[in-house]
Design an enzyme around this catalytic site. Sequence first.
Site, mmCIF file in Angstrom:
data_model
loop_
_atom_site.group_PDB
_atom_site.id
_atom_site.type_symbol
_atom_site.label_atom_id
_atom_site.label_comp_id
_atom_site.label_asym_id
_atom_site.label_seq_id
_atom_site.Cartn_x
_atom_site.Cartn_y
_atom_site.Cartn_z
ATOM 1 N N PHE A 196 0.868 -1.186 0.000
ATOM 2 C CA PHE A 196 0.000 0.000 0.000
ATOM 3 C C PHE A 196 0.907 1.239 0.000
ATOM 4 O O PHE A 196 1.811 1.355 0.830
ATOM 5 C CB PHE A 196 -0.875 -0.010 1.266
ATOM 6 C CG PHE A 196 -2.164 0.750 1.130
ATOM 7 C CD1 PHE A 196 -3.361 0.092 0.932
ATOM 8 C CD2 PHE A 196 -2.171 2.136 1.216
ATOM 9 C CE1 PHE A 196 -4.553 0.793 0.816
ATOM 10 C CE2 PHE A 196 -3.351 2.840 1.106
ATOM 11 C CZ PHE A 196 -4.542 2.177 0.902
ATOM 12 N N PHE A 238 -1.481 -2.964 8.035
ATOM 13 C CA PHE A 238 -2.188 -3.835 8.974
ATOM 14 C C PHE A 238 -1.557 -5.227 9.038
ATOM 15 O O PHE A 238 -1.554 -5.878 10.092
ATOM 16 C CB PHE A 238 -3.656 -3.947 8.518
ATOM 17 C CG PHE A 238 -4.528 -4.762 9.435
ATOM 18 C CD1 PHE A 238 -4.889 -4.285 10.686
ATOM 19 C CD2 PHE A 238 -5.004 -6.013 9.031
ATOM 20 C CE1 PHE A 238 -5.695 -5.036 11.528
ATOM 21 C CE2 PHE A 238 -5.809 -6.769 9.870
ATOM 22 C CZ PHE A 238 -6.151 -6.278 11.122
ATOM 23 N N GLU A 239 -1.037 -5.678 7.910
ATOM 24 C CA GLU A 239 -0.458 -7.029 7.836
ATOM 25 C C GLU A 239 1.013 -7.080 8.265
ATOM 26 O O GLU A 239 1.584 -8.179 8.376
ATOM 27 C CB GLU A 239 -0.585 -7.594 6.410
ATOM 28 C CG GLU A 239 -1.995 -8.024 6.022
ATOM 29 C CD GLU A 239 -2.913 -6.874 5.649
ATOM 30 O OE1 GLU A 239 -2.412 -5.787 5.299
ATOM 31 O OE2 GLU A 239 -4.156 -7.053 5.734
ATOM 32 N N ILE A 282 -1.116 7.217 5.502
ATOM 33 C CA ILE A 282 -1.387 8.632 5.221
ATOM 34 C C ILE A 282 -2.782 8.987 5.734
ATOM 35 O O ILE A 282 -3.770 8.358 5.340
ATOM 36 C CB ILE A 282 -1.257 8.916 3.710
ATOM 37 C CG1 ILE A 282 0.171 8.563 3.249
ATOM 38 C CG2 ILE A 282 -1.556 10.391 3.412
ATOM 39 C CD1 ILE A 282 0.414 8.703 1.763
ATOM 40 N N THR A 301 -7.366 7.572 4.924
ATOM 41 C CA THR A 301 -8.139 6.616 5.704
ATOM 42 C C THR A 301 -8.681 7.228 6.984
ATOM 43 O O THR A 301 -7.974 7.934 7.696
ATOM 44 C CB THR A 301 -7.303 5.350 6.042
ATOM 45 O OG1 THR A 301 -8.034 4.567 6.981
ATOM 46 C CG2 THR A 301 -5.954 5.682 6.615
ATOM 47 N N HIS A 324 -9.514 5.404 9.425
ATOM 48 C CA HIS A 324 -9.030 4.606 10.547
ATOM 49 C C HIS A 324 -7.508 4.721 10.711
ATOM 50 O O HIS A 324 -6.859 3.845 11.243
ATOM 51 C CB HIS A 324 -9.504 3.145 10.449
ATOM 52 C CG HIS A 324 -9.243 2.500 9.134
ATOM 53 N ND1 HIS A 324 -10.140 2.483 8.099
ATOM 54 C CD2 HIS A 324 -8.157 1.849 8.668
ATOM 55 C CE1 HIS A 324 -9.627 1.840 7.058
ATOM 56 N NE2 HIS A 324 -8.414 1.448 7.385
ATOM 57 N N TYR A 337 11.372 0.303 13.288
ATOM 58 C CA TYR A 337 10.114 0.902 12.849
ATOM 59 C C TYR A 337 10.375 1.904 11.721
ATOM 60 O O TYR A 337 10.781 3.039 11.967
ATOM 61 C CB TYR A 337 9.497 1.593 14.067
ATOM 62 C CG TYR A 337 8.128 2.157 13.877
ATOM 63 C CD1 TYR A 337 7.008 1.352 14.004
ATOM 64 C CD2 TYR A 337 7.939 3.512 13.596
ATOM 65 C CE1 TYR A 337 5.741 1.874 13.851
ATOM 66 C CE2 TYR A 337 6.677 4.046 13.443
ATOM 67 C CZ TYR A 337 5.588 3.225 13.570
ATOM 68 O OH TYR A 337 4.325 3.746 13.417
ATOM 69 N N ARG A 361 9.752 12.243 3.560
ATOM 70 C CA ARG A 361 10.441 11.330 4.494
ATOM 71 C C ARG A 361 10.933 10.059 3.804
ATOM 72 O O ARG A 361 11.338 9.106 4.467
ATOM 73 C CB ARG A 361 9.492 10.956 5.634
ATOM 74 C CG ARG A 361 9.095 12.161 6.474
ATOM 75 C CD ARG A 361 8.042 11.796 7.490
ATOM 76 N NE ARG A 361 7.531 12.989 8.136
ATOM 77 C CZ ARG A 361 6.472 13.013 8.938
ATOM 78 N NH1 ARG A 361 5.819 11.891 9.185
ATOM 79 N NH2 ARG A 361 6.076 14.131 9.482
HETATM 80 N N1 INI Z 1 -2.500 0.441 4.481
HETATM 81 C C1 INI Z 1 -1.367 1.165 4.521
HETATM 82 O O1 INI Z 1 -0.267 0.597 4.605
HETATM 83 N N2 INI Z 1 -1.421 2.530 4.489
HETATM 84 C C2 INI Z 1 -2.601 3.203 4.392
HETATM 85 O O2 INI Z 1 -2.584 4.475 4.369
HETATM 86 C C3 INI Z 1 -3.801 2.445 4.340
HETATM 87 N N3 INI Z 1 -5.064 3.111 4.193
HETATM 88 O O3 INI Z 1 -5.082 4.294 3.849
HETATM 89 O O4 INI Z 1 -6.131 2.502 4.367
HETATM 90 C C4 INI Z 1 -3.725 1.042 4.385
HETATM 91 N N4 INI Z 1 -4.850 0.274 4.358
HETATM 92 C C5 INI Z 1 -4.814 -1.149 4.075
HETATM 93 C C6 INI Z 1 -4.634 -1.976 5.340
HETATM 94 O O5 INI Z 1 -3.329 -1.817 5.866
HETATM 95 C C7 INI Z 1 -4.865 -3.466 5.054
HETATM 96 O O6 INI Z 1 -3.923 -3.933 4.118
HETATM 97 C C8 INI Z 1 -6.267 -3.780 4.514
HETATM 98 O O7 INI Z 1 -7.250 -3.257 5.372
HETATM 99 C C9 INI Z 1 -6.496 -5.310 4.361
HETATM 100 O O8 INI Z 1 -6.361 -5.991 5.624
#
Ligand code: INI
Length: 159
Positions: free
Chosen positions: A25, A60-61, A85, A89, A91, A116, A130
Amino acid sequence: MNNFNLIEGELKSAGFRFGIVVSRFNDFINGKLLDGALDYLKRTGAKADDISVVKVPGAFELPMAVKMLLETKKYNAVICLGTLIRGETTHFDLLANQVTKLISELSINYNIPVSYGIITAESIEQAISRAGTKMGNKGFDAAMSAVEMASLYAKIKKS
Ligand code: INI
């Protein structure tokens, strides 16, 4: 107090194995973080064979793949790279807080350093600054921490 035993890490990578987990992402930014991390590791002596790069869908992963790498016990340090960013999102805060907390807990629970290199930015422009432009490269910085901590852990174990 002259004879205390100072233990600190060195910025040398030779002989250590590194795992890098990078999210897809915002890939155009994360690619720059990965370049920065690899550049640092290679310039401090790491061999390509001693570096594994794991790709995950999003931030998230990241903790899930970090845990899998730590579980193998093959790595002296793991480097996390990603970009969150706020504008993209609702969340953002939830994701940033949870991912940060899990990564820190994993490192402590497995006794293996995890650095990190996740950009948390208000805008794409801020994230780009950055990732190798105005504000340095967070991937390069995260690799530096990983190397110092890998060396520190090795020294503490030997002390
Ligand atoms: N994942 C990111 O790494 N950065 C983001 O800004 C982001 N936004 O904007 O939603 C994002 N979402 C995806 C998330 O990390 C998961 O991959 C997804 O929800 C599937 O589990």
